[in-house]
Design a protein around this motif. Structure first.
Motif, short mmCIF file in Angstrom:
data_model
loop_
_atom_site.label_atom_id
_atom_site.label_comp_id
_atom_site.label_asym_id
_atom_site.label_seq_id
_atom_site.Cartn_x
_atom_site.Cartn_y
_atom_site.Cartn_z
N ARG A 12 146.36 -43.72 -15.31
CA ARG A 12 146.13 -43.35 -16.70
C ARG A 12 147.02 -42.17 -17.08
NH1 ARG A 12 139.84 -43.42 -18.33
NH2 ARG A 12 140.83 -43.50 -20.39
N VAL A 13 147.66 -42.31 -18.23
CA VAL A 13 148.54 -41.27 -18.75
C VAL A 13 148.58 -41.43 -20.26
CG1 VAL A 13 150.58 -42.74 -18.45
CG2 VAL A 13 150.88 -40.25 -18.60
N ALA A 14 148.68 -40.32 -20.98
CA ALA A 14 148.69 -40.38 -22.44
C ALA A 14 149.79 -41.32 -22.93
CB ALA A 14 148.89 -38.98 -23.03
N GLY A 15 149.43 -42.22 -23.84
CA GLY A 15 150.40 -43.15 -24.40
C GLY A 15 150.80 -44.27 -23.48
N ASN A 16 150.09 -44.45 -22.36
CA ASN A 16 150.42 -45.46 -21.34
C ASN A 16 151.94 -45.56 -21.13
OD1 ASN A 16 149.09 -46.97 -23.92
ND2 ASN A 16 151.05 -47.96 -23.46
N ILE A 17 152.57 -44.37 -21.01
CA ILE A 17 154.02 -44.34 -20.83
C ILE A 17 154.39 -44.72 -19.40
CG2 ILE A 17 154.36 -42.59 -22.62
CD1 ILE A 17 154.73 -40.56 -20.29
N VAL A 18 155.65 -45.11 -19.23
CA VAL A 18 156.16 -45.45 -17.91
C VAL A 18 157.24 -44.44 -17.55
CG1 VAL A 18 157.35 -47.16 -16.52
CG2 VAL A 18 155.61 -47.88 -18.15
N ALA A 19 156.92 -43.57 -16.61
CA ALA A 19 157.85 -42.60 -16.04
C ALA A 19 157.94 -42.88 -14.54
CB ALA A 19 157.36 -41.18 -16.32
N PRO A 20 158.83 -42.23 -13.81
CA PRO A 20 158.98 -42.55 -12.39
C PRO A 20 157.69 -42.52 -11.58
CG PRO A 20 160.83 -41.21 -13.09
CD PRO A 20 159.89 -41.29 -14.28
N SER A 21 156.82 -41.56 -11.85
CA SER A 21 155.58 -41.50 -11.07
C SER A 21 154.68 -42.70 -11.34
CB SER A 21 154.82 -40.20 -11.37
OG SER A 21 154.50 -40.11 -12.74
N GLN A 22 154.67 -43.19 -12.58
CA GLN A 22 153.87 -44.38 -12.88
C GLN A 22 154.48 -45.62 -12.23
OE1 GLN A 22 154.47 -42.21 -15.95
NE2 GLN A 22 152.71 -41.24 -14.97
N VAL A 23 155.80 -45.76 -12.29
CA VAL A 23 156.46 -46.89 -11.63
C VAL A 23 156.15 -46.87 -10.14
CG1 VAL A 23 158.66 -47.99 -11.09
CG2 VAL A 23 158.31 -46.97 -13.34
N GLY A 24 156.27 -45.68 -9.54
CA GLY A 24 155.98 -45.56 -8.11
C GLY A 24 154.55 -45.93 -7.77
N SER A 25 153.61 -45.58 -8.64
CA SER A 25 152.21 -45.92 -8.40
C SER A 25 152.00 -47.43 -8.44
CB SER A 25 151.32 -45.23 -9.43
OG SER A 25 151.38 -43.83 -9.29
N PHE B 120 153.49 -48.91 -5.31
CA PHE B 120 152.62 -48.66 -4.16
C PHE B 120 151.48 -49.67 -4.10
CE2 PHE B 120 148.60 -46.78 -2.74
CZ PHE B 120 148.91 -46.47 -1.42
N ALA B 121 150.79 -49.85 -5.21
CA ALA B 121 149.63 -50.75 -5.21
C ALA B 121 150.04 -52.20 -4.96
CB ALA B 121 148.87 -50.63 -6.52
N ALA B 122 151.12 -52.62 -5.61
CA ALA B 122 151.56 -54.01 -5.47
C ALA B 122 152.01 -54.30 -4.04
CB ALA B 122 152.68 -54.31 -6.46
N ALA B 123 152.72 -53.34 -3.43
CA ALA B 123 153.22 -53.56 -2.08
C ALA B 123 152.15 -53.33 -1.02
CB ALA B 123 154.42 -52.63 -1.82
N ARG B 124 151.34 -52.30 -1.18
CA ARG B 124 150.35 -51.95 -0.15
C ARG B 124 149.17 -52.92 -0.13
NH1 ARG B 124 148.78 -47.28 2.58
NH2 ARG B 124 151.03 -46.90 2.63
N PHE B 125 148.69 -53.30 -1.31
CA PHE B 125 147.48 -54.10 -1.38
C PHE B 125 147.73 -55.57 -1.70
CE2 PHE B 125 146.26 -49.77 -2.93
CZ PHE B 125 145.65 -49.36 -1.76
N GLY B 126 148.98 -55.93 -1.98
CA GLY B 126 149.27 -57.31 -2.32
C GLY B 126 148.75 -57.71 -3.68
#
Length: 213
Positions: free
Chosen positions: A72-85, A88-94
């Protein structure tokens, strides 16, 4: 792990149940935690949503502990930390579904429109970093007839920002691009309506969804 389309069907079913609860009572009913609490997480969907307190993803989609990986981030923006998150979830948890969840009457969108219309130099550098992420998606709208219709402009700007964020996830990460192409990762944009509680999956969602279990 279930497929992206199956995950999307589960979110749709959960949102329908949430909306039904709103209509049945004055306030949404929440489910008590089922003990024991999960020691591990296997989220079937990733939700990149706005920080607005009125849009709690687990309640909106009728899900419980361990079901959603929420960023969660104001404006549901996409910055590097959001992309990385998301990576992480897609790769780690499938996890095979990522949803960019915006909402009507978004304050971050309103702040960006104010910035575009007048000098907002009083904003802190941190707030401006959010506005600057949103600005490219909605600035072109000011050169259309919508500029004379504030409510319609704000509504269109919310959706433009959601589309931009979802597109950034699809094309701004080699990791996510590979997961989309090879492993069926589905990235969709959705809008939550504060007035009705309904989530509209309008960007990148298949026209037909697998029936939820």
């Amino acid at each position: 792990m279930i497929s992206g389309q199956e995950a999307l069907a589960r979110l749709r079913a959960g949102n329908r149940a949430f909306v039904a609860s709103l209509r049945a009572t004055a306030a949404p009913r929440t489910q008590p935690p089922q003990l024991p609490l999960p020691e591990t997480q296997r989220p079937f969907a990733i939700v990149l949503g706005c920080s607005d307190a009125r849009v709690p993803a687990e309640l909106v989609f009728g899900q419980g502990f361990g079901d959603l990986f929420v960023i969660r981030v104001a404006g549901n923006i996409v910055a590097p930390s959001q992309v990385g998150s998301v990576e992480f979830a897609a790769a780690r948890f499938g996890t095979r579904l990522a949803v960019v969840l915006g909402h009507t009457q978004c304050g971050a969108i309103a702040a960006t429109l104010e910035e575009l219309r007048q000098d907002a130099s009083h904003q802190s550098p941190n707030l401006r970093s959010i506005v600057d992420r949103i600005r490219p998606a909605i600035e072109p709208l000011l050169d259309t007839p919508l500029e004379q219709e504030p409510e319609a402009l704000a509504a269109r700007a919310v959706r433009a920002n959601i589309r931009s964020a979802a597109d950034h996830l699809r094309h701004g990460s080699e990791v996510l691009e590979r997961l989309v192409e090879r492993d069926g990762l589905l990235i969709v944009g959705a809008e939550y309506c504060l007035e009705t509680g309904v989530v509209d999956f309008f960007d990148g969602a298949p026209t037909t969804a697998v029936t939820s279990l």
